[in-house]
Design a protein around this motif. Sequence first.
Motif, mmCIF file in Angstrom:
data_model
loop_
_atom_site.group_PDB
_atom_site.id
_atom_site.type_symbol
_atom_site.label_atom_id
_atom_site.label_comp_id
_atom_site.label_asym_id
_atom_site.label_seq_id
_atom_site.Cartn_x
_atom_site.Cartn_y
_atom_site.Cartn_z
ATOM 1 N N HIS A 220 -1.654 -9.379 -7.067
ATOM 2 C CA HIS A 220 -0.615 -8.983 -6.111
ATOM 3 C C HIS A 220 -0.403 -10.051 -5.052
ATOM 4 O O HIS A 220 -1.338 -10.745 -4.660
ATOM 5 C CB HIS A 220 -1.004 -7.685 -5.396
ATOM 6 C CG HIS A 220 -1.249 -6.525 -6.301
ATOM 7 N ND1 HIS A 220 -2.375 -6.424 -7.093
ATOM 8 C CD2 HIS A 220 -0.513 -5.405 -6.541
ATOM 9 C CE1 HIS A 220 -2.319 -5.283 -7.785
ATOM 10 N NE2 HIS A 220 -1.207 -4.659 -7.478
ATOM 11 N N VAL A 221 0.835 -10.140 -4.572
ATOM 12 C CA VAL A 221 1.137 -10.875 -3.349
ATOM 13 C C VAL A 221 1.781 -9.887 -2.386
ATOM 14 O O VAL A 221 2.772 -9.224 -2.729
ATOM 15 C CB VAL A 221 2.084 -12.065 -3.601
ATOM 16 C CG1 VAL A 221 2.506 -12.693 -2.271
ATOM 17 C CG2 VAL A 221 1.415 -13.098 -4.492
ATOM 18 N N TYR A 222 1.195 -9.761 -1.187
ATOM 19 C CA TYR A 222 1.740 -8.882 -0.150
ATOM 20 C C TYR A 222 2.410 -9.727 0.921
ATOM 21 O O TYR A 222 1.783 -10.594 1.530
ATOM 22 C CB TYR A 222 0.632 -8.033 0.467
ATOM 23 C CG TYR A 222 1.032 -7.368 1.774
ATOM 24 C CD1 TYR A 222 2.132 -6.503 1.820
ATOM 25 C CD2 TYR A 222 0.325 -7.606 2.955
ATOM 26 C CE1 TYR A 222 2.511 -5.903 3.021
ATOM 27 C CE2 TYR A 222 0.692 -7.002 4.145
ATOM 28 C CZ TYR A 222 1.790 -6.158 4.176
ATOM 29 O OH TYR A 222 2.177 -5.564 5.354
ATOM 30 N N ILE B 14 5.658 -17.076 -3.886
ATOM 31 C CA ILE B 14 5.985 -16.058 -4.891
ATOM 32 C C ILE B 14 6.525 -16.703 -6.162
ATOM 33 O O ILE B 14 6.137 -16.329 -7.276
ATOM 34 C CB ILE B 14 6.984 -15.039 -4.296
ATOM 35 C CG1 ILE B 14 6.273 -14.160 -3.261
ATOM 36 C CG2 ILE B 14 7.616 -14.176 -5.395
ATOM 37 C CD1 ILE B 14 7.216 -13.426 -2.336
ATOM 38 N N LYS C 4 4.473 -16.435 -9.725
ATOM 39 C CA LYS C 4 5.051 -15.701 -10.848
ATOM 40 C C LYS C 4 5.561 -16.609 -11.953
ATOM 41 O O LYS C 4 5.367 -16.319 -13.143
ATOM 42 C CB LYS C 4 6.217 -14.817 -10.363
ATOM 43 C CG LYS C 4 6.877 -13.977 -11.457
ATOM 44 C CD LYS C 4 5.994 -12.846 -11.973
ATOM 45 C CE LYS C 4 5.387 -13.072 -13.310
ATOM 46 N NZ LYS C 4 4.574 -11.926 -13.789
ATOM 47 N N MET D 98 0.944 -13.781 -10.475
ATOM 48 C CA MET D 98 1.278 -12.541 -9.771
ATOM 49 C C MET D 98 1.995 -11.577 -10.706
ATOM 50 O O MET D 98 2.875 -11.965 -11.462
ATOM 51 C CB MET D 98 2.186 -12.862 -8.580
ATOM 52 C CG MET D 98 2.723 -11.639 -7.861
ATOM 53 S SD MET D 98 3.902 -12.050 -6.550
ATOM 54 C CE MET D 98 5.258 -12.734 -7.489
ATOM 55 N N THR E 266 2.597 -8.101 -9.302
ATOM 56 C CA THR E 266 3.255 -7.153 -8.401
ATOM 57 C C THR E 266 3.485 -7.802 -7.043
ATOM 58 O O THR E 266 2.583 -8.435 -6.489
ATOM 59 C CB THR E 266 2.421 -5.871 -8.219
ATOM 60 O OG1 THR E 266 2.300 -5.202 -9.472
ATOM 61 C CG2 THR E 266 3.086 -4.923 -7.226
ATOM 62 N N LEU E 267 4.691 -7.626 -6.529
ATOM 63 C CA LEU E 267 5.056 -8.085 -5.193
ATOM 64 C C LEU E 267 5.156 -6.873 -4.279
ATOM 65 O O LEU E 267 5.884 -5.915 -4.574
ATOM 66 C CB LEU E 267 6.394 -8.822 -5.238
ATOM 67 C CG LEU E 267 7.029 -9.206 -3.894
ATOM 68 C CD1 LEU E 267 6.142 -10.196 -3.144
ATOM 69 C CD2 LEU E 267 8.431 -9.789 -4.116
ATOM 70 N N VAL F 272 6.070 -5.701 -0.335
ATOM 71 C CA VAL F 272 6.826 -6.200 0.824
ATOM 72 C C VAL F 272 6.841 -5.140 1.918
ATOM 73 O O VAL F 272 7.132 -3.954 1.653
ATOM 74 C CB VAL F 272 8.275 -6.561 0.421
ATOM 75 C CG1 VAL F 272 9.061 -7.050 1.637
ATOM 76 C CG2 VAL F 272 8.274 -7.624 -0.678
ATOM 77 N N LEU G 21 8.151 -8.679 -13.280
ATOM 78 C CA LEU G 21 7.504 -8.465 -11.986
ATOM 79 C C LEU G 21 7.775 -7.061 -11.475
ATOM 80 O O LEU G 21 8.917 -6.603 -11.465
ATOM 81 C CB LEU G 21 8.020 -9.484 -10.964
ATOM 82 C CG LEU G 21 7.459 -9.374 -9.548
ATOM 83 C CD1 LEU G 21 5.982 -9.763 -9.530
ATOM 84 C CD2 LEU G 21 8.249 -10.263 -8.587
ATOM 85 N N VAL H 202 7.885 -4.627 -8.178
ATOM 86 C CA VAL H 202 8.118 -4.806 -6.739
ATOM 87 C C VAL H 202 8.032 -3.458 -6.050
ATOM 88 O O VAL H 202 8.602 -2.470 -6.531
ATOM 89 C CB VAL H 202 9.500 -5.445 -6.465
ATOM 90 C CG1 VAL H 202 9.707 -5.635 -4.965
ATOM 91 C CG2 VAL H 202 9.637 -6.778 -7.193
ATOM 92 N N SER I 61 -0.879 -19.466 -3.102
ATOM 93 C CA SER I 61 -0.603 -18.848 -4.396
ATOM 94 C C SER I 61 -1.886 -18.420 -5.096
ATOM 95 O O SER I 61 -2.907 -19.119 -5.058
ATOM 96 C CB SER I 61 0.148 -19.851 -5.281
ATOM 97 O OG SER I 61 0.241 -19.396 -6.609
#
Length: 420
Positions: free
Chosen positions: A231-233, A247, A251, A261, A263-264, A266, A321, A323, A372
């Motif tokens: 994941h990237v938050y 991101i 990805k 990655m 799941t993003l 936000v 991806l 989101v 990353s």
Amino acid sequence: MDLKDHIVEMAALSKLASKKLSYAETTTKNKALLMMSDAILNNKDYLISENERDIKLARENELSEAFIDRLTLTEKRINEMAQGLKDTAALPDPIGEVVKMWKRPNGLQIGQTRVPIGVIGMIYESRPNVTVDAAALCIKSGNAVILKGGKEALNSNLAITKIITDAAAKAGLPDGSIQLIDAGGREAVNILMRLNDYIDVIIPRGGGNLIRNVVQNSTVPVIQTGVGNCHVYVDKAADFKMAENIIVNAKVQRPSTCNAMETLLVHKDIAKDFLPIMCEKLASLHVEIRGCAKTSAIVKTVKIIPATEKDFATEFSDLILSVKVVDSIDEAIDHIFKYGTKHSEAIITNNYANSQKFLAEVDAAAVYVNASTRFTDGGQFGFGGEIGISTQKLHARGPMGLNELTTLKYIIYGNGQIRE
């Protein structure tokens, strides 16, 4: 000779080799690695031609482009394999390192020193480069290795193994230091997993089904490597340009890897400003976006497929991806706790307190602030390569380099002490 007898014979040879490797001189091991590197470079055309046979079969069997990407050997990747061997040769030899030493009141000096694990069984899928990485790290750390690659990469693995074993033998390494099981499929894996008398540890590297099979069925101890649902938050205090660059890299740069990655997440306070820009950028790079209801409501310029529970739990290994818009950093951490595979997680933020909260509360082998997830890699960490990325907590965690392929032995110096 039937398959089981053949594999047992191989394992017995590996065990004999491991005894000699355990006290092999560093110069001998390094010589072998450098000769293996030269041999790889001198046989590029042969490796590419054998690899093309595997790619042809993969296309005939309609395997995914992501799978074929993992399978493919380009000149660049062959050069990287050869350089990895040189990098490993340049690293300090961990064997014989005295980790610590202390003195007891009775005069005994007690220490711990690094020693090889012994015989490593490596079970992996489609990446031919793993053959070289595993062999390099095992040899430098004084271990023998038995390799069992996937059938889809058989021609590539046979070619690589022939090249490096010939070079290793010329350098003076014992017969059986590096071996490849070239037949038997799942039956061979099942036999290998039960050879406790010969093999000290099994390391599976590949998809979830492979890893689960080995973990659930091996009687030999297993180091579990990583399925990567990463994941990237993007925190409300994130720099948008930095977030976009990270991101895209996480990805798109190589989506088939376990550190890409999937799941993003936000924060809701920036979602309306950030998500449309980000989704347009990803869509322009051919990324399929599966978003939560809030994402669909915010983003109108590109197609958003409604995300399911399964999507959030999936390692796509492809240009797909998930989101999700979250209300807080706590919700982001909770989401990662629920769906993450304890591999690699990242936060993008300029808020120091939030960065420290994320580092402290996210349970994963590698946790990033403003970088990353693609850096979770033995080479990138300075290990010269990796035999896998461990997502468990016992013995080793994260990219497994030389030290992670050793164990500790107590050494005790006395001058006639006896116990009262």
